[in-house]
Design an enzyme around this catalytic site. Structure first.
Site, mmCIF file in Angstrom:
data_model
loop_
_atom_site.group_PDB
_atom_site.id
_atom_site.type_symbol
_atom_site.label_atom_id
_atom_site.label_comp_id
_atom_site.label_asym_id
_atom_site.label_seq_id
_atom_site.Cartn_x
_atom_site.Cartn_y
_atom_site.Cartn_z
ATOM 1 N N GLU A 67 0.847 -1.190 0.000
ATOM 2 C CA GLU A 67 0.000 0.000 0.000
ATOM 3 C C GLU A 67 0.888 1.247 0.000
ATOM 4 O O GLU A 67 1.975 1.247 0.598
ATOM 5 C CB GLU A 67 -0.892 -0.034 1.248
ATOM 6 C CG GLU A 67 -1.951 1.037 1.314
ATOM 7 C CD GLU A 67 -2.864 0.856 2.519
ATOM 8 O OE1 GLU A 67 -3.986 1.361 2.461
ATOM 9 O OE2 GLU A 67 -2.440 0.219 3.498
ATOM 10 N N LYS A 138 -10.476 0.043 -1.842
ATOM 11 C CA LYS A 138 -10.540 -0.366 -0.438
ATOM 12 C C LYS A 138 -11.916 -0.079 0.161
ATOM 13 O O LYS A 138 -12.430 1.030 0.065
ATOM 14 C CB LYS A 138 -9.451 0.372 0.351
ATOM 15 C CG LYS A 138 -9.365 0.001 1.823
ATOM 16 C CD LYS A 138 -8.196 0.746 2.450
ATOM 17 C CE LYS A 138 -8.038 0.423 3.923
ATOM 18 N NZ LYS A 138 -6.904 1.163 4.523
ATOM 19 N N CYS A 180 -4.569 -2.321 5.690
ATOM 20 C CA CYS A 180 -4.633 -1.429 6.809
ATOM 21 C C CYS A 180 -6.092 -1.324 7.165
ATOM 22 O O CYS A 180 -6.529 -0.316 7.587
ATOM 23 C CB CYS A 180 -3.975 -0.093 6.553
ATOM 24 S SG CYS A 180 -2.269 -0.142 7.050
#
Length: 299
Positions: A67, A138, A180
């Site tokens: 990422e 995401k 994350c």
């Protein structure tokens, strides 16, 4: 399982094309990257270019980046300022890199522009001709008070995605996620395996040091075990600036939950390389056929 480890010393696009599954060999080599991105697009691209050449020399057919591979902002709002569309110059440089290197790239956490104040956190898969084969935005945003005092509010500048995405490739059927936070929501992984028939799940990350020490490897191995998929977890590592540090510990995990690739230094820039063994994947799934034994439970 054949594995090897190498480290390097380093200071809407086209429609998806169906890749014939018959082209998949019994084993295919992949590389997972660990790096420390900074707030300099060209410096990060130079690092990524060197890593791709290292991975190609090691025989990898797919290179998985973490990422924020192309940019790690220093101040709040920096990521929005540099966000671009997928046909912008930043992503096109990476498309050219894939084509020139004749290699597939997994680019997790690209800052894709949504509007003047918001972006998508987008995972992009590029094939070896430089064409974008698939994108995933995401879904779960990192709005968290981390133990130790740090507070994150990703939703202040990020628009969540709505679609679960997989794509066929010479490396198997790839399930796309962006970490994350997505890693903590197993339903995505269940759907990738059982509904979309994923064989390899890509997990690009920039985990915090606190949450990484507590949960990173445990969550990854759990996702591999419960889906019986290979999990490739490329991670940001080390200190990006005075305010941001990432946990590191890039991993490749097999469908039995064993770690088959790990960089020797959790903070270094480099690659790990491992062979995806489709015979092992099939053996695990045949001997423990959870896809046939699942029971629907309404809560």
């Amino acid at each position: 399982m054949n594995t090897c480890c190498a480290s390097v010393d380093l200071t809407k696009a086209s429609l998806p094309t169906q890749i014939p599954m018959a082209t998949i060999k019994n084993t295919v080599r992949v590389a997972a990257v660990q790096m420390t991105s900074v707030n300099d697009l060209m410096a990060n691209f130079k690092t990524c270019s060197r890593i791709v050449q290292e991975a190609a020399s090691a025989g990898a057919k797919l290179v998985c980046f973490p990422e924020n591979f192309s940019y790690m902002g220093e101040k709040s709002g920096d990521n929005v300022k540099i966000a671009e569309s997928l046909d912008g110059p930043v992503m096109q440089r990476y498309c050219s890199l894939a084509r020139d290197s004749n290699i597939w790239l997994s680019l997790g956490g690209f800052q894709e522009r949504f509007d003047d104040t918001r972006l998508y956190n987008t995972h992009v898969v590029i094939d070896d001709t430089g064409m974008i084969q698939s994108t995933y935005q995401k879904m779960h945003l990192f709005d968290v008070d981390v133990p130790g005092g740090s507070t994150y509010k990703e939703s202040n500048f990020t628009v969540p995605g709505t679609n679960i995405v997989s794509v066929d490739s010479p490396i198997g059927r790839l399930g796309l996620t962006t970490v994350c936070y997505d890693l903590r929501f197993p339903k995505i992984y269940q759907q990738l395996r059982f509904d979309q028939k994923a064989q390899v799940i890509l997990v690009p990350s920039a985990f915090t040091t606190v949450t990484g020490e507590a949960h990173w490897e445990i969550l990854l191995r759990a996702r591999a075990i419960e889906t019986q998929c290979y999990v490739i977890a490329a991670s940001q590592a080390g200190k990006h600036n005075e305010k941001r540090e990432s946990y590191g510990d890039t991993l490749i995990i097999d469908p039995w939950g064993s770690v088959v690739g790990r960089l020797h230094d959790r903070f270094s820039t480099g690659i790990i390389v491992a062979d995806i063994d489709f015979s092992l994947l099939e053996s695990v799934r045949t001997k423990m056929p959870i896809d046939k034994q699942r029971v629907s439970i309404d809560l």
